[in-house]
Design a protein around this motif. Structure first.
Motif, PDB file in Angstrom:
ATOM      1  N   ILE A  37     -37.193 -47.047  -8.349  1.00 11.71           N
ATOM      2  CA  ILE A  37     -36.171 -46.446  -9.208  1.00 11.71           C
ATOM      3  C   ILE A  37     -35.125 -45.720  -8.360  1.00 11.71           C
ATOM      4  CG2 ILE A  37     -35.725 -44.763 -11.030  1.00 11.71           C
ATOM      5  CD1 ILE A  37     -38.519 -45.319 -12.108  1.00 11.71           C
ATOM      6  N   ALA A  38     -33.876 -46.142  -8.507  1.00  8.51           N
ATOM      7  CA  ALA A  38     -32.753 -45.490  -7.839  1.00  8.51           C
ATOM      8  C   ALA A  38     -31.579 -45.467  -8.805  1.00  8.51           C
ATOM      9  CB  ALA A  38     -32.371 -46.215  -6.544  1.00  8.51           C
ATOM     10  N   TYR A  39     -31.146 -44.276  -9.185  1.00  4.78           N
ATOM     11  CA  TYR A  39     -30.063 -44.125 -10.146  1.00  4.78           C
ATOM     12  C   TYR A  39     -28.732 -43.887  -9.454  1.00  4.78           C
ATOM     13  CZ  TYR A  39     -33.479 -43.723 -13.948  1.00  4.78           C
ATOM     14  OH  TYR A  39     -34.477 -43.963 -14.845  1.00  4.78           O
ATOM     15  N   TRP A  40     -27.699 -44.343 -10.099  1.00  9.58           N
ATOM     16  CA  TRP A  40     -26.324 -44.159  -9.632  1.00  9.58           C
ATOM     17  C   TRP A  40     -25.808 -42.813 -10.157  1.00  9.58           C
ATOM     18  CZ3 TRP A  40     -22.688 -46.674  -6.671  1.00  9.58           C
ATOM     19  CH2 TRP A  40     -21.344 -46.391  -6.898  1.00  9.58           C
ATOM     20  N   GLY A  41     -25.631 -41.855  -9.249  1.00 10.47           N
ATOM     21  CA  GLY A  41     -25.018 -40.590  -9.608  1.00 10.47           C
ATOM     22  C   GLY A  41     -25.790 -39.750 -10.601  1.00 10.47           C
ATOM     23  N   ARG A  42     -27.103 -39.907 -10.667  1.00  8.56           N
ATOM     24  CA  ARG A  42     -27.910 -39.107 -11.606  1.00  8.56           C
ATOM     25  C   ARG A  42     -29.061 -38.455 -10.859  1.00  8.56           C
ATOM     26  NH1 ARG A  42     -27.316 -40.228 -17.070  1.00  8.56           N
ATOM     27  NH2 ARG A  42     -28.645 -38.386 -17.306  1.00  8.56           N
ATOM     28  N   GLN A  43     -28.715 -37.488 -10.007  1.00 14.45           N
ATOM     29  CA  GLN A  43     -29.725 -36.848  -9.192  1.00 14.45           C
ATOM     30  C   GLN A  43     -30.770 -36.131 -10.034  1.00 14.45           C
ATOM     31  OE1 GLN A  43     -30.041 -37.413  -5.995  1.00 14.45           O
ATOM     32  NE2 GLN A  43     -31.893 -36.164  -5.886  1.00 14.45           N
ATOM     33  N   ASP A  44     -30.352 -35.607 -11.203  1.00 15.01           N
ATOM     34  CA  ASP A  44     -31.306 -34.928 -12.077  1.00 15.01           C
ATOM     35  C   ASP A  44     -32.393 -35.893 -12.547  1.00 15.01           C
ATOM     36  OD1 ASP A  44     -29.360 -36.373 -13.486  1.00 15.01           O
ATOM     37  OD2 ASP A  44     -29.502 -35.091 -15.254  1.00 15.01           O
ATOM     38  N   LYS A  45     -31.977 -37.079 -12.976  1.00 18.33           N
ATOM     39  CA  LYS A  45     -32.947 -38.075 -13.425  1.00 18.33           C
ATOM     40  C   LYS A  45     -33.735 -38.662 -12.252  1.00 18.33           C
ATOM     41  CE  LYS A  45     -32.051 -37.857 -17.783  1.00 18.33           C
ATOM     42  NZ  LYS A  45     -33.090 -37.308 -18.715  1.00 18.33           N
ATOM     43  N   GLN A  46     -33.094 -38.737 -11.093  1.00 18.24           N
ATOM     44  CA  GLN A  46     -33.760 -39.277  -9.913  1.00 18.24           C
ATOM     45  C   GLN A  46     -34.984 -38.435  -9.552  1.00 18.24           C
ATOM     46  OE1 GLN A  46     -32.675 -42.139  -8.343  1.00 18.24           O
ATOM     47  NE2 GLN A  46     -34.595 -42.018  -7.217  1.00 18.24           N
ATOM     48  N   GLU A  47     -34.832 -37.144  -9.594  1.00 20.86           N
ATOM     49  CA  GLU A  47     -35.928 -36.256  -9.218  1.00 20.86           C
ATOM     50  C   GLU A  47     -37.062 -36.300 -10.233  1.00 20.86           C
ATOM     51  OE1 GLU A  47     -34.093 -32.474  -8.618  1.00 20.86           O
ATOM     52  OE2 GLU A  47     -32.875 -33.185  -6.919  1.00 20.86           O
ATOM     53  N   GLU A  48     -36.747 -36.628 -11.487  1.00 19.36           N
ATOM     54  CA  GLU A  48     -37.794 -36.762 -12.496  1.00 19.36           C
ATOM     55  C   GLU A  48     -38.538 -38.092 -12.363  1.00 19.36           C
ATOM     56  OE1 GLU A  48     -35.968 -36.485 -16.308  1.00 19.36           O
ATOM     57  OE2 GLU A  48     -35.191 -34.447 -15.988  1.00 19.36           O
ATOM     58  N   ALA A  49     -37.832 -39.124 -11.884  1.00 21.36           N
ATOM     59  CA  ALA A  49     -38.364 -40.487 -11.932  1.00 21.36           C
ATOM     60  C   ALA A  49     -39.153 -40.888 -10.700  1.00 21.36           C
ATOM     61  CB  ALA A  49     -37.230 -41.482 -12.149  1.00 21.36           C
ATOM     62  N   VAL A  50     -39.026 -40.143  -9.607  1.00 18.31           N
ATOM     63  CA  VAL A  50     -39.730 -40.483  -8.368  1.00 18.31           C
ATOM     64  C   VAL A  50     -40.486 -39.254  -7.877  1.00 18.31           C
ATOM     65  CG1 VAL A  50     -39.504 -41.262  -5.982  1.00 18.31           C
ATOM     66  CG2 VAL A  50     -38.030 -42.246  -7.757  1.00 18.31           C
ATOM     67  N   VAL A  51     -41.790 -39.410  -7.673  1.00 16.36           N
ATOM     68  CA  VAL A  51     -42.638 -38.310  -7.192  1.00 16.36           C
ATOM     69  C   VAL A  51     -43.374 -38.782  -5.950  1.00 16.36           C
ATOM     70  CG1 VAL A  51     -44.602 -36.836  -7.709  1.00 16.36           C
ATOM     71  CG2 VAL A  51     -42.904 -37.300  -9.487  1.00 16.36           C
ATOM     72  N   ASP A  52     -43.137 -38.123  -4.844  1.00 17.76           N
ATOM     73  CA  ASP A  52     -43.783 -38.472  -3.567  1.00 17.76           C
ATOM     74  C   ASP A  52     -43.594 -39.949  -3.225  1.00 17.76           C
ATOM     75  OD1 ASP A  52     -44.678 -35.863  -3.227  1.00 17.76           O
ATOM     76  OD2 ASP A  52     -46.565 -36.246  -4.287  1.00 17.76           O
ATOM     77  N   GLY A  53     -42.421 -40.470  -3.549  1.00 22.28           N
ATOM     78  CA  GLY A  53     -42.112 -41.856  -3.226  1.00 22.28           C
ATOM     79  C   GLY A  53     -42.554 -42.865  -4.261  1.00 22.28           C
ATOM     80  N   TRP A  54     -43.379 -42.440  -5.236  1.00 27.09           N
ATOM     81  CA  TRP A  54     -43.856 -43.335  -6.293  1.00 27.09           C
ATOM     82  C   TRP A  54     -42.890 -43.283  -7.472  1.00 27.09           C
ATOM     83  CZ3 TRP A  54     -48.617 -46.131  -6.343  1.00 27.09           C
ATOM     84  CH2 TRP A  54     -49.413 -45.941  -5.216  1.00 27.09           C
TER      85      TRP A  54
END
Length: 556
Positions: free
Chosen positions: A413-430
């Motif tokens: 998971i890699a989002y375009w310009g959505r750092q808030d969602k990025q941090e929710e969607a990836v935990v310890d690389g998973w």
């Protein structure tokens, strides 16, 4: 990094997915261009005359100049090269985002591949999007150019006064009689040189951008690199389907749907096979395409498989379906009753898989050679790892316990310009796609629900799709969606929205029958305390049920 990709739009360091490449086929050189692998390689290997695309709409479109609706690999390469040169001539640069807005037609594939070959980023757009939705996507992605089917131009033009970055629009005129002063697709194609070397993209340069379908809220841009696009074919397709050049992939998932792009572009072209395109295909059109094009792998969503079974009960006698060797289903869980009925009627095993726009394609499935258990999605696709974690502690749960699915592999998971969602969607690389699963002792992963589809009633956790599958077993039920409805006493109650099969009428007796069947099949607390009969269910363009709309309706 590609010239026009702003670094601030990419995930911050340490918040992106940890990519692993556990199968040898998912290792790629530092510089690789996806179009060199999907098209050019086959021509260089002497397969330029092989069919790349079969299209059913050519009789209605005499301007399309390919014989009997077949585009060979050599012809596809020529079209991609010419349109790639044309895009460069009108200002598309490496890293530019190019919106491609078509139904399932060859021009859509040509436009996406042409953009990718010159180092730009293809952004396929769902055809039903309205001007307000297009405005959000175009401005968020910073789209510079748009290639559009004439019938779909109107919403683009409505949005244009508010589009901040759009420089040029290219229109494929196909008889809709739309007046415009934009550039002409065919004119650009005809006037361009067909000699084009692929831009030397690095394997981690962006190749594809897709916006989530919005079943759970505001769409988000998911970004995918050249090697990630290739990896979807070199993991799921290669290991679970084992395609050959003789295969024909066909179906009706839209090309802008990650599932559709993989099924109808990446997979067939990766293996030198053929893709079958049918514009706006209904179930009867799919059956006809199987006969006409010799489709071997039929790719669609559970709704379409159910429609084939209900609307065409004599399909096996009416159509020549002997070419079919496998079915693919994604977008929503496939009910075991649908799996069983399709296999009994057509002798074809459907592989149910889970994939997401963010993960790009399927990462859990059975292989076509497995003994398929329709009560489970399957095993992690070779190249991927999966575990089930406690959503609160993020610790891995023992086998047999339901929890949040975590995935790691060559895509993430890699989002375009959505750092808030990025941090929710990836935990310890998973990557956390947002699904509740059970990792069974036999190694299979069993789907329970989307995390936001989990109904909590009187302290019990009830997966809505589990109740749906049981109701789907009943003859009277055509389609069903189960959600949690607010309730003062229990917090939520289980509510079922039901579309009845023809010949059945809503009644209290039917409601009682539904409730009794669920009580007799599942734990009694899971039965639907409320049932509402409806004419249809709200769906996204990809066929997914929009349970969020049903929940909003209940809230109001």
């Amino acid at each position: 990094m590609q010239a026009r990709v702003p670094a601030e739009k990419l995930p911050d360091s340490g918040t992106g997915p940890e990519l692993i490449h556990a199968v040898p086929e998912a290792h790629y050189p530092e510089t690789v261009n996806v179009v060199s692998e999907l098209v050019d390689r086959h021509v260089e290997d002497g397969h330029g005359g092989d069919p790349a695309i079969r299209f059913s709409g050519y009789d209605d479109n005499p301007d399309i100049s390919f014989e009997k609706g077949v585009i060979s690999y050599a012809d596809l390469q020529s079209r991609v090269n010419r349109f790639g040169n044309a895009l460069s001539d009108i200002g598309v640069e490496p890293g530019s985002r190019v919106l491609v807005r078509f139904p399932n037609r060859p021009e859509a594939i040509v436009a996406c591949l042409a953009a990718q070959k010159i180092g730009a980023v293809a952004l396929p757009s769902m055809k039903l999007l309205r001007a307000a939705e297009l405005k959000k996507i175009v401005n968020d992605a910073g789209v510079s150019h748009c290639v559009v089917y004439d019938e779909l131009l109107e919403e683009v033009e409505k949005a244009m006064p508010e589009l901040e970055t759009l420089e040029e629009v290219v229109v494929a005129d196909r008889g809709a009689g739309v007046e415009h002063d934009h550039r002409d697709y065919d004119g650009l194609l005809d006037g361009a040189d067909d000699d084009l070397d692929a831009y030397e993209t690095e394997r981690d340069d962006l190749a594809l951008m897709l916006y989530t379908s919005g079943t759970t809220g505001e769409p988000k841009g998911a970004i995918h690199t050249h090697r990630q696009v290739l990896a979807t074919a070199d993991t799921f397709a290669r290991y679970c389907l084992e395609p050959t050049r003789e295969d024909v992939f066909g179906g009706n998932p839209p090309l802008p749907f990650a599932y559709g792009f993989g099924d109808l572009v990446t997979f067939p072209l990766r293996f030198g096979a053929t893709t079958s395109l049918v514009e706006d295909a209904k179930p009867a059109d799919l059956l006809q395409a199987v006969e006409d094009h010799g489709i071997t792998v039929l790719c669609t969503v559970p709704t379409a498989f159910n429609q084939i079974l209900s609307a065409h009960p004599n399909a096996a006698e009416e159509y020549d379906l002997s070419s079919l060797r496998a079915g693919m289903s994604a977008g929503e869980p496939l009910a075991p009753s649908t799996f069983d009925a399709f296999k009994e009627e057509f002798g074809v095993t459907i592989l149910d898989g889970i994939g997401t726009t963010e993960m790009l394609h399927i990462f859990i499935s059975h292989r076509h050679t497995d003994e398929v258990d329709p009560t489970a999605t399957g095993f992690p696709v070779p190249g991927y790892e999966c575990k089930v974690i406690d959503p609160d502690t993020e610790e891995e749960l023992p086998r047999g316990e339901a929890g949040l699915l975590a995935v790691r592999g060559p895509t993430g998971i890699a989002y375009w310009g959505r750092q808030d969602k990025q941090e929710e969607a990836v935990v310890d690389g998973w990557s956390l796609p947002g699904d509740i699963y059970v990792h069974r002792k036999d190694g299979r992963l069993e789907y329970k629900s989307r995390h936001d589809d989990l109904i909590i009633s009187s302290g019990y956790n009830i997966p809505g799709p589990e109740v749906e599958n049981v109701l789907q077993e009943l003859e009277a039920v055509s389609e069903v969606a189960v959600i949690g409805s607010p309730d003062e006493e229990r917090g939520q109650i289980v509510k079922a929205y039901v579309v009845l099969e023809a010949g059945h009428e809503p009644s209290d007796d039917l409601v009682e029958q539904f409730q009794t069947h669920v009580k007799n099949t599942l734990a009694p607390y899971k039965y639907p305390r409320a049932v509402e009969f409806v004419e249809n269910l709200p769906r996204t363009e990809t066929g997914k049920i929009q349970r969020i709309k049903l929940r909003e309706q209940e809230q109001s």
